[in-house]
Design a protein around this motif. Structure first.
Motif, PDB file in Angstrom:
ATOM      1  N   UNK A   1       0.832  -1.199   0.000  1.00  0.00           N
ATOM      2  CA  UNK A   1       0.000   0.000   0.000  1.00  0.00           C
ATOM      3  C   UNK A   1       0.872   1.257   0.000  1.00  0.00           C
ATOM      4  N   UNK A   2       0.434   2.231  -0.801  1.00  0.00           N
ATOM      5  CA  UNK A   2       1.147   3.510  -0.861  1.00  0.00           C
ATOM      6  C   UNK A   2       0.815   4.354   0.367  1.00  0.00           C
ATOM      7  N   UNK A   3       1.536   5.458   0.513  1.00  0.00           N
ATOM      8  CA  UNK A   3       1.276   6.367   1.637  1.00  0.00           C
ATOM      9  C   UNK A   3      -0.143   6.900   1.571  1.00  0.00           C
ATOM     10  N   UNK A   4      -0.601   7.251   0.380  1.00  0.00           N
ATOM     11  CA  UNK A   4      -1.967   7.746   0.218  1.00  0.00           C
ATOM     12  C   UNK A   4      -2.983   6.674   0.587  1.00  0.00           C
ATOM     13  N   UNK A   5      -2.718   5.450   0.172  1.00  0.00           N
ATOM     14  CA  UNK A   5      -3.646   4.359   0.487  1.00  0.00           C
ATOM     15  C   UNK A   5      -3.687   4.058   1.977  1.00  0.00           C
ATOM     16  N   UNK A   6      -2.555   4.148   2.636  1.00  0.00           N
ATOM     17  CA  UNK A   6      -2.536   3.947   4.085  1.00  0.00           C
ATOM     18  C   UNK A   6      -3.292   5.057   4.802  1.00  0.00           C
ATOM     19  N   UNK A   7      -3.153   6.268   4.318  1.00  0.00           N
ATOM     20  CA  UNK A   7      -3.942   7.365   4.906  1.00  0.00           C
ATOM     21  C   UNK A   7      -5.433   7.110   4.672  1.00  0.00           C
ATOM     22  N   UNK A   8      -5.755   6.638   3.482  1.00  0.00           N
ATOM     23  CA  UNK A   8      -7.152   6.345   3.171  1.00  0.00           C
ATOM     24  C   UNK A   8      -7.721   5.250   4.050  1.00  0.00           C
ATOM     25  N   UNK A   9      -6.914   4.226   4.329  1.00  0.00           N
ATOM     26  CA  UNK A   9      -7.346   3.162   5.237  1.00  0.00           C
ATOM     27  C   UNK A   9      -7.696   3.732   6.605  1.00  0.00           C
ATOM     28  N   UNK A  10      -6.838   4.576   7.132  1.00  0.00           N
ATOM     29  CA  UNK A  10      -7.114   5.189   8.439  1.00  0.00           C
ATOM     30  C   UNK A  10      -8.375   6.047   8.395  1.00  0.00           C
ATOM     31  N   UNK A  11      -8.575   6.758   7.292  1.00  0.00           N
ATOM     32  CA  UNK A  11      -9.757   7.607   7.166  1.00  0.00           C
ATOM     33  C   UNK A  11     -11.036   6.780   7.093  1.00  0.00           C
ATOM     34  N   UNK A  12     -10.998   5.678   6.349  1.00  0.00           N
ATOM     35  CA  UNK A  12     -12.172   4.798   6.279  1.00  0.00           C
ATOM     36  C   UNK A  12     -12.491   4.243   7.659  1.00  0.00           C
TER      37      UNK A  12
END
Length: 373
Positions: free
Chosen positions: A224-235
């Protein structure tokens, strides 16, 4: 056509489902003699981190599984799922509205693929991880298990339009099906064994190999990219009150503020959502939470397919939620304002993460594909 799709119910169909549901607790009286020689158990995949699956409908009288998975039953169900023989005009199958490459949805808001050619009043949902569905099927939870649910689309006049005695007659006239039913159930084709086989096939449609899963299981910890990891936390922060856990759904029913007028009960309360089943006032306008798994390949969205893109969905949760007495409390902020606050960057990160839930293995698995090709 569809086998997990919400329908415009007719009263007659409802009572038919209730009657047929009782048949599943009568297998012994029905003369079904299923021997070990005739079938081998099918081991349902239980992915790491998932909760325990529901591998069979449960007989309400005995509390025991009434439709255990077998290799013969699953393969029969797969064949039936793709066979237009099950429709009145022999042109519509379950797969007509459930395409594997779209996570077993159909890419349409309201399909006209049924025998009548009329648009349905519910969007064809995905068929993903149904063995973990524990609070009912259809968009309003009107059926308690996959077996009873199957009769809705089979008999609905705008879907497969099938008269069940004719279905049984067709299947018993087909030597291949006679043999397949005997292997699976030790007896001749029947309407409820058809539903049992269809249900077995649907229960094995397990999606658990998306990039997100490889990350979570530690198989590819850097996928997972940095953006995707941030998105995971946001979800997890903003969406998990409904899209919960590894399934990305709580399998429950919520009013997500897309309407503030739920009709007067015409069309048999089709706009009432869960309320038309429970008659609990707080269930008015509440619909089943779909999983986020494979969400980026299963547009359009919502129970009526009104949102064409994921951007429209996220815009709704930011700015479009309607305030009503039955709007889900989770959609309100601490100051009482309705809506889920998200910045443009957070929206971009959430979308980036949602792409990691696309499971290409599931979308191309030959065990789930059309056996006639």
């Amino acid at each position: 056509m569809s086998v997990t799709k919400e329908h415009k119910y007719f009263s007659g169909v409802f009572f038919l489902l209730v009657f047929l549901l009782g048949l599943f607790s009568c297998s012994k009286e029905d003369g079904m003699d299923i021997t070990d020689k005739e079938e081998s158990p099918y081991t349902l995949r239980q992915p790491a981190l998932f909760p325990k699956a529901i591998e069979s409908a449960i007989d309400p009288k005995t509390g025991l599984p009434s439709n255990p998975l077998t290799k013969a039953g699953v393969e029969l169900g797969r064949r039936l799922f793709y066979d237009p023989l099950l429709s009145a005009n022999k042109q519509v199958s379950c797969a007509s509205c459930h395409h594997q490459d779209k996570a077993f949805s159909d890419g349409l808001a309201l399909t006209t693929a049924g025998v009548s050619g009329k648009p349905l009043e519910r969007h064809s949902p995905t068929l993903i991880n149904l063995a973990w569905t524990d609070k009912g099927f259809f968009w309003d939870g009107g059926s308690t298990n996959l077996e009873s649910q199957a009769f809705g689309p089979l008999t609905h006049a705008d879907e497969m339009g099938m008269y069940l005695p004719v279905l049984v007659e067709r299947l018993r006239a087909d030597a291949d099906y006679v043999e397949l039913f005997h292997k699976a159930f030790g007896d001749l084709p029947s309407e409820h064994r058809t539903a049992m086989a269809l249900s077995q096939f649907q229960r094995i449609l397990v999606s658990a190999d998306a990039p997100y899963d490889l990350y979570r299981r530690g198989e590819k910890p850097n996928i997972l990219s940095a953006s995707q990891l941030r998105g995971l936390n946001l979800v997890q922060q903003k969406c998990s009150s409904c899209h919960a856990g590894e399934l990305f759904t709580d399998n429950n029913f919520h009013n997500n503020g897309i309407d503030d007028d739920f009709g007067d009960g015409s069309h048999e309360g089709i706009y009432w959502g869960r309320y038309r089943i429970t008659y609990k006032p707080l269930d008015l306008g509440a619909f089943k939470t779909p999983t986020l798994r494979n969400v980026m390949v299963s547009a359009p969205y919502m129970h009526d397919g009104r949102f064409k893109t994921i951007d429209e969905v996220l815009h709704h949760y930011r700015f479009g939620i309607k305030h009503t007495p039955v709007t889900a409390k989770a959609l309100y902020q601490n100051d009482g304002q309705v809506g889920i606050p998200m910045t443009d960057q957070e929206v971009a990160d959430i979308k980036s993460f949602l792409n990691t839930l696309t499971d290409d293995t599931f979308l191309t698995n030959k065990e789930f594909s059309n056996p006639f090709k």
